[in-house]
Design a protein around this motif. Structure first.
Motif, PDB file in Angstrom:
ATOM      1  N   ALA A  16      10.341   7.577  -7.037  1.00  0.00           N
ATOM      2  CA  ALA A  16      10.595   7.181  -5.647  1.00  0.00           C
ATOM      3  C   ALA A  16      10.532   5.664  -5.494  1.00  0.00           C
ATOM      4  CB  ALA A  16       9.588   7.861  -4.724  1.00  0.00           C
ATOM      5  N   ILE A  17       9.513   5.059  -6.092  1.00  0.00           N
ATOM      6  CA  ILE A  17       9.375   3.603  -6.016  1.00  0.00           C
ATOM      7  C   ILE A  17      10.529   2.924  -6.762  1.00  0.00           C
ATOM      8  CG2 ILE A  17       7.952   1.659  -6.780  1.00  0.00           C
ATOM      9  CD1 ILE A  17       5.501   3.378  -6.194  1.00  0.00           C
TER      10      ILE A  17
ATOM     11  N   PHE B  13       2.347  -2.389  -3.141  1.00  0.00           N
ATOM     12  CA  PHE B  13       2.867  -3.569  -3.830  1.00  0.00           C
ATOM     13  C   PHE B  13       4.399  -3.573  -3.833  1.00  0.00           C
ATOM     14  CE2 PHE B  13       4.314  -5.372  -7.951  1.00  0.00           C
ATOM     15  CZ  PHE B  13       4.003  -6.702  -7.701  1.00  0.00           C
ATOM     16  N   ALA B  14       5.000  -2.415  -4.159  1.00  0.00           N
ATOM     17  CA  ALA B  14       6.460  -2.324  -4.176  1.00  0.00           C
ATOM     18  C   ALA B  14       7.048  -2.568  -2.785  1.00  0.00           C
ATOM     19  CB  ALA B  14       6.899  -0.954  -4.696  1.00  0.00           C
ATOM     20  N   LEU B  15       6.388  -2.013  -1.748  1.00  0.00           N
ATOM     21  CA  LEU B  15       6.868  -2.209  -0.374  1.00  0.00           C
ATOM     22  C   LEU B  15       6.804  -3.677   0.027  1.00  0.00           C
ATOM     23  CD1 LEU B  15       7.836  -0.976   2.280  1.00  0.00           C
ATOM     24  CD2 LEU B  15       5.437  -0.630   2.912  1.00  0.00           C
ATOM     25  N   ILE B  16       5.670  -4.324  -0.271  1.00  0.00           N
ATOM     26  CA  ILE B  16       5.519  -5.742   0.084  1.00  0.00           C
ATOM     27  C   ILE B  16       6.551  -6.598  -0.647  1.00  0.00           C
ATOM     28  CG2 ILE B  16       3.999  -7.755  -0.102  1.00  0.00           C
ATOM     29  CD1 ILE B  16       1.633  -5.869   0.362  1.00  0.00           C
ATOM     30  N   MET B  17       6.687  -6.394  -1.954  1.00  0.00           N
ATOM     31  CA  MET B  17       7.622  -7.195  -2.738  1.00  0.00           C
ATOM     32  C   MET B  17       9.072  -6.905  -2.352  1.00  0.00           C
ATOM     33  SD  MET B  17       5.727  -9.109  -4.463  1.00  0.00           S
ATOM     34  CE  MET B  17       7.004  -9.857  -5.466  1.00  0.00           C
TER      35      MET B  17
ATOM     36  N   VAL C 230       7.679   3.541 -17.848  1.00  0.00           N
ATOM     37  CA  VAL C 230       6.493   2.732 -18.154  1.00  0.00           C
ATOM     38  C   VAL C 230       5.216   3.490 -17.803  1.00  0.00           C
ATOM     39  CG1 VAL C 230       5.254   0.598 -17.598  1.00  0.00           C
ATOM     40  CG2 VAL C 230       7.735   0.554 -17.884  1.00  0.00           C
ATOM     41  N   SER C 231       5.205   4.157 -16.648  1.00  0.00           N
ATOM     42  CA  SER C 231       4.004   4.903 -16.251  1.00  0.00           C
ATOM     43  C   SER C 231       3.705   6.022 -17.241  1.00  0.00           C
ATOM     44  CB  SER C 231       4.171   5.477 -14.841  1.00  0.00           C
ATOM     45  OG  SER C 231       5.209   6.448 -14.801  1.00  0.00           O
TER      46      SER C 231
ATOM     47  N   ALA D  74       5.750  -3.643 -13.495  1.00  0.00           N
ATOM     48  CA  ALA D  74       4.424  -3.807 -12.896  1.00  0.00           C
ATOM     49  C   ALA D  74       4.032  -2.579 -12.085  1.00  0.00           C
ATOM     50  CB  ALA D  74       4.401  -5.057 -12.023  1.00  0.00           C
ATOM     51  N   THR D  75       4.974  -2.040 -11.327  1.00  0.00           N
ATOM     52  CA  THR D  75       4.672  -0.835 -10.553  1.00  0.00           C
ATOM     53  C   THR D  75       4.442   0.357 -11.475  1.00  0.00           C
ATOM     54  OG1 THR D  75       7.053  -0.385 -10.289  1.00  0.00           O
ATOM     55  CG2 THR D  75       5.966  -1.623  -8.537  1.00  0.00           C
TER      56      THR D  75
END
Length: 229
Positions: free
Chosen positions: A30-31, A120-124, A60-61, A104-105
């Motif tokens: 989703a991200i 973090f993803a939303l802010i960036m 990555v996760s 990073a996410t």
């Protein structure tokens, strides 16, 4: 049931429940889709790059989940980030930034910080949209900055021949370098120039063609060469 659970366990690392894995993968996908959509805003892109960008957090996760608690975790993470260096096509600064953001996410999700990764993803993503939008207003003058390459015959003295034309059509010009080509029979001059206004590119090139014997002239955006990493 025990046999089913054994399929999702390992004897060499800390066990991770299937539910946790599916939650992490779903959140990462989703991200990733969100970050991919953000990247496409006012950008030139290929379908393969956007699809890869959307899948990268989940990949990555999953790597981080599998090596969690293992001595080789550091090596695996370093190798994952090292893949950026060996892309088949040189990437622009924006592409490399998008890849590192996705990674990073993915790292955050793999470590179990799903909420932090989402925030973090939303802010960036919002910051990226704002910067991209403001860039068209604040940095509008950058559209006048160009990279100029002029091909001339070897017998033409280039030190002063283009001075009048450059002064007429540009606010500033800087000769970056000179190199020979075509077995030394031609020279290529490289300039950084800032045009006086938009829409004069053809007139500018026509004026230069009258002085370089109608040989090749190239007028590019600086980002076509200088932005690659």
């Amino acid at each position: 049931m025990d046999m089913f659970n054994s399929l999702f366990s390992s004897g060499t690392a800390t066990a991770v429940s299937p539910v946790s894995v599916f939650i992490c993968i779903g959140a990462a996908l989703a991200i990733g889709i969100f970050l991919a959509l953000v990247y496409t805003y006012k950008s030139r892109y290929s379908q393969s790059f956007v699809v890869t960008l959307a899948m990268l957090p989940a990949v990555v996760s999953m790597v981080i989940l599998l090596v969690n608690g293992n001595v080789g975790a550091g090596v695996a993470v370093a190798g994952t980030f090292g893949l950026v260096r060996f892309r088949s096509v040189p990437g622009t600064a924006k592409e490399i930034g998008a890849i590192f953001l996705s990674m990073a996410t993915g790292l955050a999700i793999g470590m179990g910080f799903v909420g932090y990764a989402a925030v973090f993803a939303l802010i960036m993503g919002v910051v990226t949209l704002i910067y991209t939008k403001l860039g068209y207003v604040v940095f509008a003058g950058s559209k006048l900055q160009k990279s100029l390459t002029i091909t001339i015959p070897e017998n033409l003295d280039y030190t002063e021949v283009f001075t009048e034309t450059l002064n007429k059509y540009t606010k500033s010009s800087n000769l970056l370098g000179v190199k020979t080509t075509n077995m030394g029979s031609l020279f290529k001059l490289s300039y950084d120039v800032t045009l006086n206004k938009e829409g004069i590119e053809k007139e500018f090139i026509d004026a230069l063609r009258c002085k370089n014997g109608n040989l090749e002239i190239r007028l590019n955006r600086p980002g076509m060469g200088g932005e690659e990493l």
